[in-house]
Design a protein around this motif. Structure first.
Motif, PDB file in Angstrom:
ATOM      1  N   ALA A  46     -13.359  -4.095   7.396  1.00  0.00           N
ATOM      2  CA  ALA A  46     -13.101  -5.297   6.600  1.00  0.00           C
ATOM      3  C   ALA A  46     -11.617  -5.625   6.589  1.00  0.00           C
ATOM      4  O   ALA A  46     -11.227  -6.768   6.793  1.00  0.00           O
ATOM      5  N   ALA A  47     -10.799  -4.627   6.321  1.00  0.00           N
ATOM      6  CA  ALA A  47      -9.358  -4.852   6.211  1.00  0.00           C
ATOM      7  C   ALA A  47      -8.660  -3.508   6.259  1.00  0.00           C
ATOM      8  O   ALA A  47      -9.272  -2.468   6.051  1.00  0.00           O
ATOM      9  N   THR A  48      -7.373  -3.561   6.527  1.00  0.00           N
ATOM     10  CA  THR A  48      -6.527  -2.387   6.370  1.00  0.00           C
ATOM     11  C   THR A  48      -5.581  -2.709   5.235  1.00  0.00           C
ATOM     12  O   THR A  48      -4.794  -3.648   5.315  1.00  0.00           O
ATOM     13  N   VAL A  49      -5.723  -1.936   4.161  1.00  0.00           N
ATOM     14  CA  VAL A  49      -4.948  -2.183   2.949  1.00  0.00           C
ATOM     15  C   VAL A  49      -3.758  -1.231   2.930  1.00  0.00           C
ATOM     16  O   VAL A  49      -3.942  -0.015   3.024  1.00  0.00           O
ATOM     17  N   PRO A  50      -2.541  -1.764   2.792  1.00  0.00           N
ATOM     18  CA  PRO A  50      -1.393  -0.862   2.698  1.00  0.00           C
ATOM     19  C   PRO A  50      -1.328  -0.245   1.297  1.00  0.00           C
ATOM     20  O   PRO A  50      -1.301  -0.962   0.299  1.00  0.00           O
ATOM     21  N   LEU A  51      -1.360   1.070   1.232  1.00  0.00           N
ATOM     22  CA  LEU A  51      -1.254   1.789  -0.044  1.00  0.00           C
ATOM     23  C   LEU A  51       0.058   2.549  -0.078  1.00  0.00           C
ATOM     24  O   LEU A  51       0.559   2.981   0.961  1.00  0.00           O
ATOM     25  N   GLU A  52       0.576   2.722  -1.274  1.00  0.00           N
ATOM     26  CA  GLU A  52       1.816   3.482  -1.405  1.00  0.00           C
ATOM     27  C   GLU A  52       1.510   4.950  -1.184  1.00  0.00           C
ATOM     28  O   GLU A  52       0.635   5.529  -1.812  1.00  0.00           O
ATOM     29  N   GLY A  53       2.230   5.542  -0.269  1.00  0.00           N
ATOM     30  CA  GLY A  53       2.022   6.943   0.052  1.00  0.00           C
ATOM     31  C   GLY A  53       3.138   7.805  -0.496  1.00  0.00           C
ATOM     32  O   GLY A  53       3.808   7.439  -1.474  1.00  0.00           O
ATOM     33  N   ASP A  54       3.350   8.921   0.130  1.00  0.00           N
ATOM     34  CA  ASP A  54       4.396   9.853  -0.290  1.00  0.00           C
ATOM     35  C   ASP A  54       5.757   9.182  -0.227  1.00  0.00           C
ATOM     36  O   ASP A  54       6.071   8.437   0.701  1.00  0.00           O
ATOM     37  N   GLU A  55       6.559   9.457  -1.234  1.00  0.00           N
ATOM     38  CA  GLU A  55       7.936   8.975  -1.305  1.00  0.00           C
ATOM     39  C   GLU A  55       8.034   7.455  -1.171  1.00  0.00           C
ATOM     40  O   GLU A  55       9.002   6.925  -0.631  1.00  0.00           O
ATOM     41  N   GLY A  56       7.000   6.751  -1.643  1.00  0.00           N
ATOM     42  CA  GLY A  56       7.036   5.297  -1.655  1.00  0.00           C
ATOM     43  C   GLY A  56       6.735   4.615  -0.343  1.00  0.00           C
ATOM     44  O   GLY A  56       6.679   3.396  -0.279  1.00  0.00           O
ATOM     45  N   ALA A  57       6.556   5.377   0.707  1.00  0.00           N
ATOM     46  CA  ALA A  57       6.261   4.771   2.016  1.00  0.00           C
ATOM     47  C   ALA A  57       4.824   4.251   2.027  1.00  0.00           C
ATOM     48  O   ALA A  57       3.919   4.884   1.501  1.00  0.00           O
TER      49      ALA A  57
END
Length: 118
Positions: A46-57
């Motif tokens: 459906a989509a690729t959702v950008p999520l906040e990962g380690d250290e804000g990346a």
């Protein structure tokens, strides 16, 4: 035709031939398919959702629907079975459709509350 009798226990010998499974009809929702060991994988992203990962990346989190058609041996018989569909949220979660609906409902409630709608 050869006169071959079925053994008294009701089983018959079968040659150990390779079975090739021709894929089932793809589900209407599937936009891509991939042959996998023993069957076929159907998917739609459906989509690729950008999520906040380690250290804000940000890290990409694909949201997709999948089902798998497999042929396998079970108790001496060849079984053809469709597994799924299931909703995958990146590598975070794998949900049945009812589970995904409950999650969407809970998220909607939280978003409405946060936006002052509840």
């Amino acid at each position: 035709m050869d006169d071959q009798r079925t053994p008294a226990d009701g089983t018959a010998q079968v040659a150990d031939d390779t079975l090739r499974v021709i894929r089932w009809d793809a589900p209407a929702w599937a936009s891509q398919g991939l042959e996998v060991e023993g069957g076929w994988l159907h998917a739609h992203e459906a989509a690729t959702v950008p999520l906040e990962g380690d250290e804000g990346a940000e890290r990409p989190c694909p949201v997709r629907l999948e089902c798998t058609d497999l042929a396998y041996a079970e108790r001496g018989e060849t079984v053809l079975r469709r597994f799924g569909p299931r909703v995958f949220i990146g590598d975070i979660a794998q949900l049945s459709l009812p589970e995904a609906r409950r999650l969407v409902s809970a998220l909607t409630e939280l978003l409405d509350r946060a936006e002052g709608g509840a």
